[in-house]
Write a protein that holds these residues in place. Structure first.
Motif, PDB file in Angstrom:
ATOM      1  N   ALA B 116       0.825  -1.214   0.000  1.00 28.51           N
ATOM      2  CA  ALA B 116       0.000   0.000   0.000  1.00 28.51           C
ATOM      3  C   ALA B 116       0.858   1.261   0.000  1.00 28.51           C
ATOM      4  N   PHE B 117       0.250   2.376  -0.388  1.00 31.23           N
ATOM      5  CA  PHE B 117       0.896   3.687  -0.336  1.00 31.23           C
ATOM      6  C   PHE B 117       1.420   3.933   1.080  1.00 31.23           C
ATOM      7  N   ALA B 118       2.677   4.355   1.182  1.00 27.21           N
ATOM      8  CA  ALA B 118       3.295   4.535   2.503  1.00 27.21           C
ATOM      9  C   ALA B 118       3.945   5.916   2.588  1.00 27.21           C
ATOM     10  N   PRO B 119       3.207   6.909   3.068  1.00 30.70           N
ATOM     11  CA  PRO B 119       3.808   8.241   3.219  1.00 30.70           C
ATOM     12  C   PRO B 119       4.780   8.257   4.396  1.00 30.70           C
ATOM     13  N   PRO B 120       5.603   9.300   4.530  1.00 34.34           N
ATOM     14  CA  PRO B 120       6.528   9.375   5.671  1.00 34.34           C
ATOM     15  C   PRO B 120       5.768   9.263   6.991  1.00 34.34           C
ATOM     16  N   ALA B 121       6.378   8.585   7.945  1.00 38.41           N
ATOM     17  CA  ALA B 121       5.685   8.306   9.213  1.00 38.41           C
ATOM     18  C   ALA B 121       5.322   9.585   9.958  1.00 38.41           C
ATOM     19  N   ASP B 122       6.109  10.642   9.775  1.00 33.25           N
ATOM     20  CA  ASP B 122       5.845  11.877  10.537  1.00 33.25           C
ATOM     21  C   ASP B 122       4.911  12.836   9.798  1.00 33.25           C
ATOM     22  N   LEU B 123       4.315  12.368   8.719  1.00 31.12           N
ATOM     23  CA  LEU B 123       3.428  13.228   7.933  1.00 31.12           C
ATOM     24  C   LEU B 123       1.980  12.764   8.110  1.00 31.12           C
ATOM     25  N   ALA B 124       1.181  13.629   8.738  1.00 30.74           N
ATOM     26  CA  ALA B 124      -0.203  13.232   9.013  1.00 30.74           C
ATOM     27  C   ALA B 124      -1.074  13.444   7.774  1.00 30.74           C
ATOM     28  N   PRO B 125      -2.110  12.615   7.626  1.00 30.84           N
ATOM     29  CA  PRO B 125      -3.059  12.862   6.531  1.00 30.84           C
ATOM     30  C   PRO B 125      -3.618  14.289   6.652  1.00 30.84           C
ATOM     31  N   GLY B 126      -3.683  14.970   5.526  1.00 25.65           N
ATOM     32  CA  GLY B 126      -4.102  16.368   5.557  1.00 25.65           C
ATOM     33  C   GLY B 126      -2.917  17.317   5.433  1.00 25.65           C
ATOM     34  N   ASP B 127      -1.737  16.784   5.763  1.00 31.41           N
ATOM     35  CA  ASP B 127      -0.525  17.611   5.638  1.00 31.41           C
ATOM     36  C   ASP B 127       0.260  17.297   4.372  1.00 31.41           C
ATOM     37  N   TYR B 128      -0.293  16.458   3.514  1.00 23.87           N
ATOM     38  CA  TYR B 128       0.407  16.112   2.281  1.00 23.87           C
ATOM     39  C   TYR B 128       0.480  17.342   1.385  1.00 23.87           C
ATOM     40  N   LEU B 184       5.513  11.144  -2.381  1.00 22.48           N
ATOM     41  CA  LEU B 184       5.454  10.963  -0.929  1.00 22.48           C
ATOM     42  C   LEU B 184       5.584   9.508  -0.507  1.00 22.48           C
ATOM     43  N   ASP B 185       5.735   8.627  -1.438  1.00 25.24           N
ATOM     44  CA  ASP B 185       5.809   7.215  -1.079  1.00 25.24           C
ATOM     45  C   ASP B 185       7.234   6.863  -0.646  1.00 25.24           C
TER      46      ASP B 185
END
Lengths: 281, 263
Positions: B116-128, B184-185
């Motif tokens: 699955a899509f894996a954004p940086p751990a310290d980036l919350a949804p909405g902050d992309y 962001l992945d």
């Protein structure tokens, strides 16, 4: 005649057997029977590709192995440049033609580079897999092979080395461009002249550059491999430009194939004394 | 201006079947799916067909029309001559359930195998936050309506049932490419593309691109760039050595384990 009929019959049986066990008639799928239900002339494209590529291979083999009629001052055949063997005819030598141990046609020292570039090219892979290996001959037309492993094993896994052939091809393009510049001389080596051969060599060099720069490996190298275009604006512009060229890669593949033959054949006609050079000034 | 068209429709199930002839009325402006519906309404009420939006956006009515994978709802009857016999069969790569309906669960099994899509751990949804030029390559692949005609036409599984265990087909190679190109992945999917999804089976014959109803350049923009990224990692020692001397860029992690197809 009877043998051929027998072989064809065996091939047909092999095809049907492959279809029944692993292909479109595999258990569970709709049992339809025909290897394709396409009603258009799907076979024309692979047939024309087969004929054109076969003609090119036969012509190239003849010219590369012949070892003669490849130089007519100031024109050199694209198959023989750079001419690196001491056996090269006077005037055609490149960088002093240092290779003295080579006894066969000097073209064989360099012709493998464009061969490798075109054989591993993403467009030509489509062309020869469809028209020579029938894998598949056309979309939604069953292929005649019982097994398929793709490009995961030798020798086809070597297609992944396309980029090296691309890099070597770029070096060759520089040399062929220099050959085109040298062609702005007359038969006595004086600058400021132009003949029909100059046109052929110049157009050929330009088409080879367009074919090379539209390559998918080039697209990856200039920017495709990066993920953040916004941090690399120059590479993004280069990638955008190469992407535009890349959308016409097939066209440049065929045009450059034709210009290679035309440029070489003109040099052959001149060098063998069959025609005289048409000079413009 | 209406006319009566000659149709051949495959009817049957996984135990057998055959092509049956029908004569069906056709009106101006209709598509193949309209004719199939008229066939259901007038002559074959038990004819099975899967459809939904009738607008080329749900990907349900994939079939083969005169041997070519097509969306029936997007195939205009005006593209055929009035005396032409039109043959409709189910997709030939997937197990048939009944008539024109196939079991496409192979595709969903392969979909579950894609990390699955894996954004940086310290980036919350909405902050992309992403620049448009960074996401536009991936956006082309988001047009996919999952009609699975690309996987249907790919000869690596169409002509070789045994490859279904090791090859995911163009749809999911494109999904992997989409995520691999995403700014962001954080997952490196190249090894997974080779080992779990069989990218090496693709021999660039471009049939997936030819049949895509969304005109996505699947081969040129997804699979070949993915192959080149894999070549960067696996087949290019020069690039590998050069990358050792680069400053540590955004660290990419190995792909997590995913469920494997049961087929």
């Amino acid at each position: 005649m009877a043998d051929s009929a027998h072989n064809l019959s065996n091939a047909a049986r092999g095809w049907e057997s492959a279809m029944a066990t692993t292909g479109i008639e595999a258990p569970g799928r709709a049992q339809i029977g025909a290897k394709t239900l396409r009603t258009d002339a799907w076979w024309i494209a692979p047939l024309l590709t087969f004929l054109a590529l076969t003609a090119f291979v036969v012509y190239s083999a003849w010219r590369v192995f012949s070892g003669k009629y490849y130089f007519y001052e100031p024109y050199i055949s694209v198959y023989y440049s750079p001419c690196l063997s001491t056996s090269c005819v006077p005037g055609s030598e490149f960088a002093g033609s240092p290779i003295s141990w080579w006894k066969m046609s000097p073209a064989l020292l360099v012709a493998w580079i464009p061969l490798a570039f075109r054989f591993t090219c993403y467009y030509y892979r489509k062309a020869y897999f469809r028209s020579f290996w029938l894998s598949p001959p056309a979309c939604a037309v069953a292929e005649p092979h019982g097994k398929y492993t793709g490009e995961r094993r030798l020798p086809l896994i070597l297609n992944n080395l396309h980029r090296y052939a691309f890099y070597l091809g770029l070096v060759l393009n520089v040399i062929l461009t220099w050959d085109a510049i040298l062609a702005f001389r007359n038969h006595n080596g004086e600058w400021g002249h132009m003949g029909l051969g100059t046109v052929f060599l110049t157009v050929n060099a330009a088409c080879l550059w367009l074919y090379s720069l539209s390559c998918h490996s080039c697209r990856n190298a200039v920017g495709g491999r990066i993920t953040h275009f916004s941090k690399h604006p120059v590479r993004y512009q280069m990638w955008t430009l190469v992407s535009k060229l890349n959308s016409r890669h097939m066209m440049w593949a065929w045009i450059s194939l034709c210009t290679v033959v035309v440029a070489d054949f003109y040099v052959y006609l001149l060098a063998s004394g069959r025609v005289s050079d048409l000079t413009f000034f | 201006m209406g006319y009566t068209a000659k149709f051949k429709v495959w009817r049957g199930d996984d135990t057998g079947g055959g092509i049956e002839d029908f004569n069906v009325d056709v009106n101006e402006g209709e598509v193949v799916l309209d004719i199939i519906h008229r066939l259901q309404a007038t002559q074959a009420p038990d004819l099975a067909v899967r459809w939904n939006c009738k607008a080329g956006k749900c990907g349900s009515c994939s079939a083969e029309v005169n041997g070519k994978p097509r969306l029936m709802c997007m195939t205009r009857m005006s593209t055929f001559t009035e005396d032409e016999t039109i043959t409709i069969t189910p997709m030939r790569t997937f197990p048939v359930i009944r008539d024109l309906v196939t079991d496409v669960s192979y595709n969903y099994e392969k979909a579950r195998m894609v990390p699955a899509f894996a954004p940086p751990a310290d980036l919350a949804p909405g902050d992309y936050r992403m620049a448009q030029i960074d996401v536009e390559r991936s956006q082309e692949f988001r047009k996919c309506i999952e009609c699975f005609m690309c996987n249907n036409v790919c000869h690596a599984v169409r002509d070789h049932e045994e490859n279904k265990t090791t090859f995911s087909g163009p749809r999911f190679l494109m999904r992997i490419a989409e995520l691999d190109m995403h700014p962001l992945d954080t997952v490196d999917r190249r090894e997974v593309a080779v080992e779990d999804h069989g990218v090496g089976y693709c021999n660039i014959t471009k049939c997936c691109t030819e049949v895509c109803p969304e005109h996505i350049k699947i081969t040129d923009n997804a699979i070949i760039p993915l192959k080149e990224r894999i070549a960067d990692k696996k087949y290019d020692p020069i690039f590998s050595i050069a990358s050792l001397f680069k400053r540590n860029k955004q660290g990419r992690q190995a792909a997590p384990d995913t469920p494997h197809a049961t087929k």
